[in-house]
Write a protein that holds these residues in place. Structure first.
Motif, mmCIF file in Angstrom:
data_model
loop_
_atom_site.group_PDB
_atom_site.id
_atom_site.type_symbol
_atom_site.label_atom_id
_atom_site.label_comp_id
_atom_site.label_asym_id
_atom_site.label_seq_id
_atom_site.Cartn_x
_atom_site.Cartn_y
_atom_site.Cartn_z
ATOM 1 N N GLY A 99 0.833 -1.192 0.000
ATOM 2 C CA GLY A 99 0.000 0.000 0.000
ATOM 3 C C GLY A 99 0.864 1.238 0.000
ATOM 4 N N THR A 100 0.311 2.311 0.547
ATOM 5 C CA THR A 100 1.051 3.577 0.616
ATOM 6 C C THR A 100 1.025 4.094 2.046
ATOM 7 N N ILE A 101 2.038 4.867 2.363
ATOM 8 C CA ILE A 101 2.093 5.568 3.649
ATOM 9 C C ILE A 101 2.286 7.046 3.352
ATOM 10 N N GLU A 102 1.486 7.851 4.031
ATOM 11 C CA GLU A 102 1.690 9.297 3.969
ATOM 12 C C GLU A 102 2.369 9.680 5.276
ATOM 13 N N VAL A 103 3.611 10.093 5.193
ATOM 14 C CA VAL A 103 4.399 10.384 6.389
ATOM 15 C C VAL A 103 3.876 11.663 7.030
ATOM 16 N N THR A 104 3.407 11.522 8.278
ATOM 17 C CA THR A 104 2.844 12.670 8.993
ATOM 18 C C THR A 104 3.725 13.134 10.144
ATOM 19 N N GLY A 105 4.641 12.296 10.588
ATOM 20 C CA GLY A 105 5.512 12.693 11.690
ATOM 21 C C GLY A 105 6.771 11.858 11.710
ATOM 22 N N CYS A 106 7.855 12.472 12.177
ATOM 23 C CA CYS A 106 9.139 11.775 12.252
ATOM 24 C C CYS A 106 9.763 11.985 13.618
ATOM 25 N N ALA A 156 13.411 10.457 15.975
ATOM 26 C CA ALA A 156 14.849 10.395 15.759
ATOM 27 C C ALA A 156 15.233 9.321 14.739
ATOM 28 N N ASP A 157 14.588 8.154 14.822
ATOM 29 C CA ASP A 157 14.973 7.026 13.963
ATOM 30 C C ASP A 157 13.874 6.550 13.032
ATOM 31 N N THR A 158 12.633 6.906 13.302
ATOM 32 C CA THR A 158 11.518 6.401 12.506
ATOM 33 C C THR A 158 10.550 7.522 12.146
ATOM 34 N N CYS A 159 9.774 7.250 11.123
ATOM 35 C CA CYS A 159 8.670 8.130 10.743
ATOM 36 C C CYS A 159 7.404 7.291 10.753
ATOM 37 N N SER A 160 6.266 7.951 10.837
ATOM 38 C CA SER A 160 5.006 7.218 10.867
ATOM 39 C C SER A 160 3.943 7.986 10.107
ATOM 40 N N GLY A 161 2.858 7.265 9.827
ATOM 41 C CA GLY A 161 1.737 7.868 9.134
ATOM 42 C C GLY A 161 0.692 6.819 8.832
ATOM 43 N N GLU A 163 11.381 3.243 8.596
ATOM 44 C CA GLU A 163 12.705 3.720 9.028
ATOM 45 C C GLU A 163 12.975 5.104 8.464
ATOM 46 N N LYS A 164 13.465 5.974 9.313
ATOM 47 C CA LYS A 164 13.800 7.329 8.862
ATOM 48 C C LYS A 164 15.180 7.292 8.205
ATOM 49 N N ASN A 165 15.248 7.765 6.971
ATOM 50 C CA ASN A 165 16.523 7.874 6.265
ATOM 51 C C ASN A 165 16.460 9.085 5.349
ATOM 52 N N VAL A 166 17.468 9.257 4.537
ATOM 53 C CA VAL A 166 17.519 10.443 3.676
ATOM 54 C C VAL A 166 16.389 10.473 2.656
ATOM 55 N N ALA A 167 15.773 9.338 2.402
ATOM 56 C CA ALA A 167 14.755 9.267 1.362
ATOM 57 C C ALA A 167 13.330 9.418 1.891
ATOM 58 N N VAL A 168 13.160 9.566 3.177
ATOM 59 C CA VAL A 168 11.817 9.677 3.766
ATOM 60 C C VAL A 168 11.657 11.078 4.338
ATOM 61 N N ARG A 169 10.634 11.768 3.839
ATOM 62 C CA ARG A 169 10.379 13.144 4.292
ATOM 63 C C ARG A 169 8.931 13.286 4.751
ATOM 64 N N LYS A 170 8.734 14.117 5.733
ATOM 65 C CA LYS A 170 7.401 14.403 6.239
ATOM 66 C C LYS A 170 6.575 15.058 5.132
#
Length: 162
Positions: free
Chosen positions: A54-61, A63-68, A86-93
């Motif tokens: 599916g898809t995730i819309e990142v709503t918050g990050c 230190a190490d993870t993002c969620s949505g 996992e939060k990395n250079v390719a995941v943005r809020k």
């Protein structure tokens, strides 16, 4: 006198074989470690049959993870109020990403070409490191250049895709 020459040639041959065996073992272990580190994520991304996607819309990050919130694409997948990536250079809020859910959890990993290439980044690093061992320890410069070129190509493709 001839026995001393034969004896020293034998010792040199044994040392060359020992160096080749040791450096070959180190190079193989480096490559195995690269595959092992990559496979932990790669098998979720590459073997998607029967997995929820599916898809995730990142709503918050953090230190190490993002969620949505998770929106299903595959049949049988259920929407979730929040999943963790996992939060990395390719995941943005604020961005939306296609993902695969890890079985039995609310953790997700990126899917598609970007996810596959990112999953194999540790192998790219291992190829670069092993190429130095192959060139210096085994004196196989052509093989080392092929390994280094493959590692650079993999890392560059992952960087460009992500």
């Amino acid at each position: 006198m001839p026995s001393a020459v034969v004896s020293s040639q034998g010792a040199v041959s044994v040392l060359r074989f020992g160096r080749a065996a040791a450096m070959g073992t180190v190079a193989v272990l480096i490559l195995i470690a690269g595959v092992w580190a990559s496979w932990g994520t790669a098998h979720h991304v590459m073997l998607t049959k029967g997995r929820e996607s599916g898809t995730i819309e990142v709503t918050g990050c953090g230190a190490d993870t993002c969620s949505g919130p998770y929106t299903p694409i595959s049949a049988g997948s259920q929407p979730r109020a929040s999943v963790v990536i996992e939060k990395n250079v390719a995941v943005r809020k604020g961005q939306t990403y296609t993902v695969v859910v890890k079985p039995g959890s609310d953790d997700v990993v990126r899917s598609g070409p970007a996810g596959v290439l990112y999953a194999w980044v540790p192998l790219g690093g291992a190829l670069l490191l092993a190429s130095v061992v192959v060139a210096g320890g085994l004196r196989r410069t052509r093989a080392a250049w092929v390994m280094a070129g493959s590692g650079i190509a993999l890392l560059t493709a992952a960087f460009v895709t992500i």
